[in-house]
Structure formats: C-alpha cells, structure tokens
Design a protein around this motif. Structure first.
Motif, short mmCIF file in Angstrom:
data_model
loop_
_atom_site.label_atom_id
_atom_site.label_comp_id
_atom_site.label_asym_id
_atom_site.label_seq_id
_atom_site.Cartn_x
_atom_site.Cartn_y
_atom_site.Cartn_z
N ASP A 89 0.92 -1.22 -0.04
CA ASP A 89 0.03 -0.15 -0.02
C ASP A 89 0.76 1.23 -0.15
O ASP A 89 1.62 1.55 1.01
CB ASP A 89 -0.92 0.10 1.20
N VAL A 90 0.88 1.94 -1.18
CA VAL A 90 1.77 3.05 -1.31
C VAL A 90 1.50 4.25 -0.63
O VAL A 90 1.95 5.37 -0.56
CB VAL A 90 2.26 3.37 -2.65
N ILE A 91 0.14 4.25 0.12
CA ILE A 91 -0.27 5.36 0.83
C ILE A 91 0.26 5.22 2.37
O ILE A 91 1.04 6.37 2.99
CB ILE A 91 -1.92 5.33 1.05
N SER A 92 0.56 4.06 2.84
CA SER A 92 0.88 3.98 4.31
C SER A 92 2.35 3.82 4.02
O SER A 92 3.07 3.66 5.41
CB SER A 92 0.06 2.83 5.00
N GLY A 93 2.99 3.26 3.23
CA GLY A 93 4.25 2.97 3.28
C GLY A 93 5.09 2.75 1.82
O GLY A 93 4.41 3.15 0.77
N ASN A 94 6.24 2.24 1.67
CA ASN A 94 6.57 1.99 0.33
C ASN A 94 7.13 0.62 0.11
O ASN A 94 7.11 -0.37 1.36
CB ASN A 94 8.17 3.00 0.30
N LEU A 95 7.82 0.24 -0.85
CA LEU A 95 8.21 -1.22 -1.12
C LEU A 95 9.72 -0.81 -0.83
O LEU A 95 10.32 0.06 -1.81
CB LEU A 95 8.14 -1.49 -2.46
N GLU A 96 10.61 -1.26 0.22
CA GLU A 96 11.85 -0.88 0.21
C GLU A 96 12.62 -2.31 0.69
O GLU A 96 12.24 -3.26 1.35
CB GLU A 96 12.20 -0.15 1.56
N ASN A 97 13.69 -2.47 0.19
CA ASN A 97 14.48 -3.59 -0.01
C ASN A 97 13.61 -4.96 -0.04
O ASN A 97 13.70 -5.87 0.80
CB ASN A 97 15.28 -4.17 1.57
N GLY A 98 12.63 -5.02 -0.68
CA GLY A 98 11.80 -6.39 -1.07
C GLY A 98 10.40 -6.51 -0.02
O GLY A 98 10.02 -7.67 -0.27
N SER A 99 10.35 -5.59 0.53
CA SER A 99 9.39 -5.66 1.60
C SER A 99 8.49 -4.48 1.90
O SER A 99 9.17 -3.39 1.54
CB SER A 99 9.50 -6.28 2.99
N CYS A 100 7.24 -4.54 2.35
CA CYS A 100 6.60 -3.23 2.77
C CYS A 100 6.75 -2.64 3.69
O CYS A 100 6.86 -3.20 4.97
CB CYS A 100 5.10 -3.41 2.40
N THR A 101 6.85 -1.45 3.92
CA THR A 101 6.93 -0.64 5.04
C THR A 101 5.79 -0.19 5.70
O THR A 101 5.78 0.08 6.98
CB THR A 101 8.01 0.69 4.92
N GLY A 102 4.68 -0.22 4.99
CA GLY A 102 3.29 -0.03 5.67
C GLY A 102 2.33 -1.17 5.34
O GLY A 102 3.00 -2.26 5.45
N ALA A 103 1.19 -1.07 5.19
CA ALA A 103 0.38 -2.17 4.93
C ALA A 103 0.54 -2.88 3.53
O ALA A 103 1.23 -2.36 2.83
CB ALA A 103 -1.18 -1.48 5.09
N SER A 104 -0.19 -4.02 3.23
CA SER A 104 0.00 -4.81 2.16
C SER A 104 -1.04 -5.44 1.62
O SER A 104 -2.06 -5.57 2.57
CB SER A 104 1.20 -5.87 2.20
N VAL A 105 -1.42 -5.51 0.56
CA VAL A 105 -2.60 -6.37 -0.05
C VAL A 105 -2.31 -7.60 -0.77
O VAL A 105 -1.30 -7.52 -1.76
CB VAL A 105 -3.37 -5.23 -0.84
N THR A 106 -2.93 -8.70 -0.40
CA THR A 106 -2.55 -9.76 -1.51
C THR A 106 -3.60 -10.31 -2.36
O THR A 106 -4.91 -10.51 -2.08
CB THR A 106 -2.41 -11.05 -0.52
N VAL A 107 -3.36 -10.26 -3.44
CA VAL A 107 -4.24 -10.43 -4.63
C VAL A 107 -4.23 -11.86 -4.94
O VAL A 107 -3.18 -12.53 -4.97
CB VAL A 107 -4.12 -9.74 -5.88
N ASP A 108 -5.58 -12.48 -4.89
CA ASP A 108 -5.25 -13.91 -5.25
C ASP A 108 -5.35 -14.37 -6.72
O ASP A 108 -5.51 -13.37 -7.66
CB ASP A 108 -6.40 -14.71 -4.53
N GLY A 109 -5.43 -15.61 -7.02
CA GLY A 109 -5.50 -15.98 -8.54
C GLY A 109 -6.51 -15.64 -9.48
O GLY A 109 -6.48 -15.44 -10.64
#
Length: 222
Positions: free
Chosen positions: A170-190
């Motif tokens: 979630d780029v509102i609450s954080g960033n993608l840094e060093n391969g992981s999220c600094t904030g929240a994340s969302v998992t999209v299924d198949g």
C-alpha cells in the motif's frame, strides 16, 4: 463520491486532453478566485484524499501544488525569508521540508500517487465499486487499484482488484523497500480478488497499490 464513476467529459466538461487538473494553486489557496472552499495543505487529510483521486483518475493533466507556510491572515504574504528579505533555503529531511516550506509534492501519499499515475498509464477504469455514498474503489486495468473511505465506518470487503496475483505494498501507508512493505500490504489471489480494509478514522483513510510496488517482482520499479 459514488457519482464520480464517470467524472470527466461525461459531465459536460472538456475532453481530457484539453484539461489541466489541480486541487489548489498559488492564487486560490489564498482566497483569490475559486469562490472559497478550496482545499489546501492547511487541511492535510482531505487534501491528500482529493489529490489521490485526481492522480488515480484518468482525466486531464494533473498539476501538483507545492507551498510554503504563509501567514493565513495575510493573503499576500511572501515566502519564508531572512531579515534581509532574502528567501530562506528549503531544508529537506527525507520527504519532509522545513524552514517554512510545505513541499506537498514530497509528502509520501502524494509522491507515491504520482508513481501510481505513471504506472497506470492509459489503462481505463475497471472494477468500479461503491460501498456507500462516500466509499469507492476502482482499478486502472491490471496496473493499479485505489480505495477511498469518507464514511464513519471501515471498508472491510473482498473486492475484485484485477491485478496479477501476488503481494502489493500500500503506497499510501508506506513503500516497497528492500523487497518488503514498510506499511500495509494487499494480497491479490489467482482470481484477481483481495480482502481490502480501509479504516474510517485513520490519518489517511485510503489505500492504493500498483504493479510497481509488487513484492518479489524485480522487473518492476517506481
């Protein structure tokens, strides 16, 4: 907000290529024009929300304002200055400015939504969802997705996202840094769906993901 599902030329406005969009500018943020009620950096929560929608929605050419903390009782106040009237330098600490400069363009929520817009490109709006009058979500094809919540209760829904399966930051609450999220994340299924939670009383009651912030995908950069 639910009526924004066809915002743009369908409202009788000019075609997208003939329009420059902005939330405020150096005139109307001081009450010069705009007939009052203009959002500015002095109201950061709704300002970030409005800017996020502007950058997520494919209409017009978006213009971002960057301000200084002028005297609100003096609508002609100039920029931060020294005793000799020279303009103060902008001090920068990460994504925050000092010395009287507001630098909205450096706020994470706005800076990252510029990347969202770039990643979305010309993708059309898909998967429009409305949970109430002031709860909306939509995708930009299979490139990006945003949800905004201005109701007094949370969004807790399983929604069609339409992005490739995987984990997204979630780029509102954080960033993608060093391969992981600094904030929240969302998992999209198949099937392209995901469980979405957007609280109503958070500092930023919105969520945004895009293919440039997908965990474990070295081909994506933003």
């Amino acid at each position: 907000m639910k009526w924004l599902n066809n915002f743009g030329a369908a409202w009788g406005m000019w075609s997208s290529g003939d329009v420059v969009n902005f939330i405020d500018n150096h005139d109307n943020q001081r009450g010069h024009g705009g007939a009052g009620g203009v959002l500015t950096h002095w109201e950061p929560r709704p300002y970030k929300l409005a800017t996020a929608f502007m950058l997520a929605w494919p209409y017009g050419i978006a213009r971002i304002m960057s301000s200084y903390e002028y005297n609100r009782n003096d609508n002609s106040a100039g920029p931060p200055h020294n005793s000799d009237e020279s303009i103060k330098s902008v001090t920068i600490n990460g994504m925050v400015c000092g010395n009287g400069w507001s630098c909205e363009h450096r706020w994470r929520q706005i800076y990252n939504m510029v990347a969202f817009r770039n990643m979305a490109g010309n993708a059309r709006v898909t998967n429009w969802w409305e949970g109430a009058d002031y709860q909306i979500a939509f995708s930009r094809g299979d490139k990006a997705f945003i949800a905004l919540n201005l109701e007094n209760y949370d969004i807790n829904q399983n929604i069609m996202i339409g992005l490739p399966a995987g984990q997204y930051c979630d780029v509102i609450s954080g960033n993608l840094e060093n391969g992981s999220c600094t904030g929240a994340s969302v998992t999209v299924d198949g099937s392209g769906r995901a469980n979405i939670h957007v609280c109503s009383n958070c500092e930023d009651p919105m969520l945004a993901i895009h293919i440039g912030a997908k965990v474990g995908d070295p081909s994506k950069r933003y």
